[in-house]
Motif scaffolding. Structure first.
Motif, mmCIF file in Angstrom:
data_model
loop_
_atom_site.group_PDB
_atom_site.id
_atom_site.type_symbol
_atom_site.label_atom_id
_atom_site.label_comp_id
_atom_site.label_asym_id
_atom_site.label_seq_id
_atom_site.Cartn_x
_atom_site.Cartn_y
_atom_site.Cartn_z
ATOM 1 N N SER A 1 110.245 55.470 39.113
ATOM 2 C CA SER A 1 109.373 55.545 40.285
ATOM 3 C C SER A 1 110.181 56.130 41.428
ATOM 4 C CB SER A 1 108.835 54.159 40.663
ATOM 5 O OG SER A 1 109.904 53.270 40.942
ATOM 6 N N GLN B 1 107.180 54.807 46.223
ATOM 7 C CA GLN B 1 106.348 53.959 45.381
ATOM 8 C C GLN B 1 106.870 52.525 45.349
ATOM 9 O OE1 GLN B 1 106.657 56.434 41.869
ATOM 10 N NE2 GLN B 1 104.504 57.071 42.043
ATOM 11 N N VAL C 1 99.352 53.823 46.253
ATOM 12 C CA VAL C 1 100.049 53.375 45.040
ATOM 13 C C VAL C 1 99.301 52.249 44.343
ATOM 14 C CG1 VAL C 1 102.225 52.435 44.133
ATOM 15 C CG2 VAL C 1 102.275 54.070 46.034
#
Length: 371
Positions: free
Chosen positions: A257, A261, A363
């Protein structure tokens, strides 16, 4: 991706967004154009925790948060603990090692050579120092936790004791678990019933102790050699469990990620609506979440009365029902005071069900569980 659904109490507050100002309605009493300066400390008890290392479920050594540890012996954060050495008996004799972390695993080195790896450290202990006092941290057990995405993450059950006849404040010395053995459904599901005292290692990215400002997150060489034991049920632990692991740098590998995020994920778990690091939830508060891979949740497909917010790296993009409002409806005044204004209602977004209408950096979407 698997999610834990937990039954929750009924919602207790209706939140109205007024044109040209903010309007809150609770039990028929309205208040227009609230000024945060007038709120003082009203209902900010939940928001005394700022950042991801201040919760009641964070690993502590006699009431002092362990924080981040440096692999370099003698190096510590301000007022923090410094690592000294790793020790384990072999053949009746004790041997010392340099403690290192790689791929979420504890390792012991002698003269630059790997001698102990992960489960081989079971039964060993490492020593920490703070203000001239030495604490032995025992590695009682090592196990793998499998995330919902099938990734195995090493986990450690740690116990500590001050190496002295009494604590600095005069209290008797006792052996204690580093992580509180919280008993919640999502913890039991991951590490086993009654095994909430395990922690995983966070490294590759270093988060501030007293906030969650993106500018204060250390990466690269500024994070190298630093690590943290994240107890089960903490935001950092959950971040890894949902597939956002800062140590994973390969974009094609499970758990990869971006920093943005991960920041959105941490804000989600601590209910940092304002993006300031201040939390508006408590340990064990039920929550339902979904990401882009869960369109029925990410597009607010569940009961609209349960909608909480859409999470971005900056905090809450909008807000319908704060997750703790059923227990303290006045929490909205605290959110207002911290943010300077309440986020707009998610349900007022005409494109709430259309992916293209969502913010590009969205997200997660979250919900308060069914009443």
């Amino acid at each position: 991706m698997k999610h834990t659904l937990i039954t929750a109490p009924a919602l207790a507050l209706a939140l109205l967004a007024g044109v040209g100002g903010c309007m809150l309605e609770y039990d028929g009493a309205e208040s227009d154009a609230l000024d945060p300066a007038d709120l003082g400390e009203v209902h900010l008890a939940l928001s005394n925790c700022v950042g991801v290392l201040c919760g009641t479920n964070t690993g502590k050594i006699y009431d002092k948060i362990m924080g981040w540890l440096s692999e370099t012996p003698g190096v510590a954060e301000v007022d923090g603990f410094s690592l000294r050495y790793l020790e384990k008996k072999s053949g009746g004799l004790s041997q010392t090692y340099n403690l290192r972390v790689a791929e979420g695993r504890l390792q012991g080195f002698q003269d630059g050579v790997l001698m102990l790896d992960n489960e081989q450290l079971e039964g060993a202990f490492f020593t920490l120092e703070r203000n001239g006092d030495f604490y032995n941290v025992f590695i009682d057990d090592v196990m793998d936790i499998t995330t919902p995405d099938g990734v195995k993450v090493p986990a450690y059950k740690l116990r500590y004791k001050l190496d002295a006849p009494a604590l600095p404040d005069g209290r008797p010395v006792t052996e204690e678990l580093l992580c509180p053995n919280w008993k919640y459904a999502e913890v039991d599901e991951l590490v086993g019933p009654g095994e909430g005292a395990y922690s995983i290692i966070i490294h590759g990215e270093r988060y501030p102790n007293d906030g969650l400002d993106a500018a204060d997150i250390m990466t690269g060489t500024n994070a190298d050699g630093w690590f943290h034991f994240a107890c089960a049920s903490t935001a950092l632990f959950k971040m890894v469990m949902v597939g956002h692991d800062p140590k994973v740098t390969d974009p094609l590998a499970p758990g990869y990620s971006t920093t943005a995020q991960r920041l959105a994920t941490l804000r989600m778990f601590i209910a940092d609506y304002c993006g300031t690091g201040r939390t508006f939830t408590v340990t064990g508060e039920p929550l339902i979440w979904g990401g882009p891979a869960d369109p029925e949740k990410f597009f607010f497909g569940l009961n609209p009365k349960l909608r909480e917010t859409i999470w971005t790296p900056d905090g809450a993009h909008c807000l319908d029902v704060a997750r703790y409002a059923d227990k303290d409806p006045w929490i909205y005044f605290g959110i207002f005071a911290e943010c300077g204004a309440l986020p707009p209602a998610c349900s007022a977004d005409p494109g709430a069900g259309v992916f293209a209408a969502w913010p590009a950096d969205a997200v997660w979407a979250t919900y308060s569980p069914s009443p």
